[in-house]
Design a protein around this motif. Structure first.
Motif, short mmCIF file in Angstrom:
data_model
loop_
_atom_site.label_atom_id
_atom_site.label_comp_id
_atom_site.label_asym_id
_atom_site.label_seq_id
_atom_site.Cartn_x
_atom_site.Cartn_y
_atom_site.Cartn_z
N LEU A 1 -17.83 38.80 29.36
CA LEU A 1 -18.02 39.60 28.15
C LEU A 1 -19.41 39.46 27.56
O LEU A 1 -19.83 40.28 26.74
N HIS A 2 -20.14 38.42 27.96
CA HIS A 2 -21.44 38.12 27.37
C HIS A 2 -22.45 37.82 28.48
O HIS A 2 -22.07 37.55 29.62
N PRO A 3 -23.72 37.82 28.13
CA PRO A 3 -24.71 37.35 29.10
C PRO A 3 -24.58 35.85 29.28
O PRO A 3 -24.14 35.14 28.37
N PRO A 4 -24.94 35.33 30.45
CA PRO A 4 -24.88 33.88 30.64
C PRO A 4 -25.91 33.18 29.77
O PRO A 4 -26.86 33.80 29.27
N SER A 5 -25.75 31.88 29.60
CA SER A 5 -26.70 31.10 28.82
C SER A 5 -28.13 31.37 29.28
O SER A 5 -28.39 31.54 30.48
#
Length: 430
Positions: free
Chosen positions: A72-76
């Motif tokens: 759902l999000h970009p990786p760190s």
């Protein structure tokens, strides 16, 4: 790896471990990142710009070995350094990067905690490394960190940035991370008391070579007394871990069942996740089949045999009490009445005595002298019940913390001999 963890999905393991790190204030809402590398080369990693205090399993990002990511999000943003470390260390399967305050303190003065402070720290963490500063998220930072890890360091201070720790799996990485931070905290606390003592090669060698053995026996069913002792031990160990009186792979708690039987924590099991069936029964000098007791079991056995009135024993690593164990500064219990009544005279036992058959150590403590600092190895507490032993441990740590906190304020004025005599008379102290 603990067999229970082998079946946990990387999403759940990362979520649970980040929650644990955040809960114990070893990182901040926006700081830190964790990753796990799968056998197929996929890297599961915490996301960028998501609250670490309320992380959900669906927030975890999977970066495939072909470079694509799913989630759902970009990786760190720190993914590049994780990938760079994995590239040079095929033996690593997990990385912890966080900003715990003690290790950050070392990172901003350009120093590395000396893990020779404790034999456990040297064994678990090895020698710490140091990586020069690089822009967060940059390839240059990844190269700097990977260069240090390539030299077989597992715990690396990042200049002005915190710490990165690797392990074969997430449990090992976390245990190293926690032990490294505990070592750093203890050094900082102890430095306020005086010169800090470290262990030499022979001392470290002796601690690793010593491994008490017990023959096995086939146990019968547990009676209600044993079941109650298991429940109380589990409750107080979890409480002790939550209060930072124990760390995940250090510390032992035992409880007497009868004249020649007691329960004790197992060897190398996460103290924060102990279950009722994890405790090891020692009876007539033997251990129940298939379980390995804490290395302190022989010492506990010798104490129980010598003092029938002692029914519970704790080896623990509270930060402030342990700070006194690595310096020559005495931990004077004559601070407030409760401290003296619970602790009496706090003694220090030389390093190495705990690595014998237990008899010498048992002679140094008693029901009238129930507290001991084990030089460079935490504290030892005796009690007449599980609650009594835990209570004494709490009082010891509170007393030690008060003594350290008083240092900037002025000279400590201990209670007078007259006050001590009054307390002894009023509370029937021998």
């Amino acid at each position: 790896m603990n067999s229970r963890a082998k079946l946990v999905h990387p999403r759940d393991e990362l979520m649970e471990m980040m929650s644990r790190i955040y809960r114990y204030r070893m990182t901040t809402t926006s700081g830190g990142n964790l990753s796990i590398r799968d056998a197929n080369g996929d890297v599961w990693i915490t996301p960028s710009r998501v609250d670490k205090g309320s992380l959900r399993r669906e927030d975890i990002v999977c970066v495939r070995s072909n470079g694509t990511s799913e989630g759902l999000h970009p990786p760190s943003s720190e993914l590049p350094f994780h990938q760079a470390v994995y590239a040079v260390r095929p033996d690593l399967g997990a990385i912890v990067h966080a900003h715990p305050v003690a290790l950050v303190a070392f990172s901003i003065v350009g120093q590395v905690p000396n893990t020779r402070l404790f034999h456990q720290a040297r064994h678990v963490c090895g020698q710490g490394g140091f990586a020069p500063y690089g822009l967060p998220g940059s390839a240059a930072l990844g190269e700097e960190i990977a260069t240090v890890f390539k030299q077989n360091f597992n715990c690396v201070i990042l200049e002005n940035h915190g710490v990165a720790v690797g392990g074969a799996d997430m449990q090992e990485a976390f245990h190293r991370f926690e032990m490294f931070e505990f070592t750093a905290k203890t050094i900082i606390k102890a430095s306020q008391l005086g010169d800090v003592h470290y262990l030499g090669d022979e001392q470290l060698k002796r601690s690793q070579e010593w491994l008490p053995t017990f023959e096995e026996f086939d146990r019968g069913s547990a009676d209600s007394c044993e079941k109650e002792a298991r429940r109380q031990l589990a409750d107080f160990i979890r409480r002790g871990y939550q209060q930072r009186l124990l760390i995940s792979e250090a510390g032992s708690f035992s409880a007497r069942l009868d004249e020649d039987s007691f329960l004790i924590t197992p060897r190398r099991l996460d103290r924060g996740a102990v279950e009722l069936d994890d405790f090891v029964l020692i009876s007539k000098g033997m251990r129940e089949r298939g379980k390995l007791p804490s290395r302190a079991a022989q010492n506990h056995q010798a104490i129980y045999r010598r003092y029938p009135q002692i029914t519970a024993i704790v080896n623990a690593s509270p930060i402030n009490g342990t700070a006194f164990s690595v310096t020559d500064s005495p931990c004077d219990s004559r601070t407030i009445p409760e401290s003296y009544l619970f602790l009496r005279e706090v003694q220090k036992i030389p390093f190495g005595m705990q690595f014998g058959n237990g008899e010498d150590l048992a002679r140094r403590v008693s029901a009238r002298q129930p507290i001991a600092l084990l030089e460079n190895d935490g504290v030892l507490v005796l009690g007449t019940s599980i609650l009594d032993a835990f209570d004494r441990l709490e009082v010891l740590e509170s007393t030690a913390e008060a003594l350290i906190n008083s240092r900037p304020l002025g000279r400590v004025a201990p209670m007078s001999e007259q006050v001590i005599k009054e307390l002894a008379a009023a509370f029937s102290l021998d």
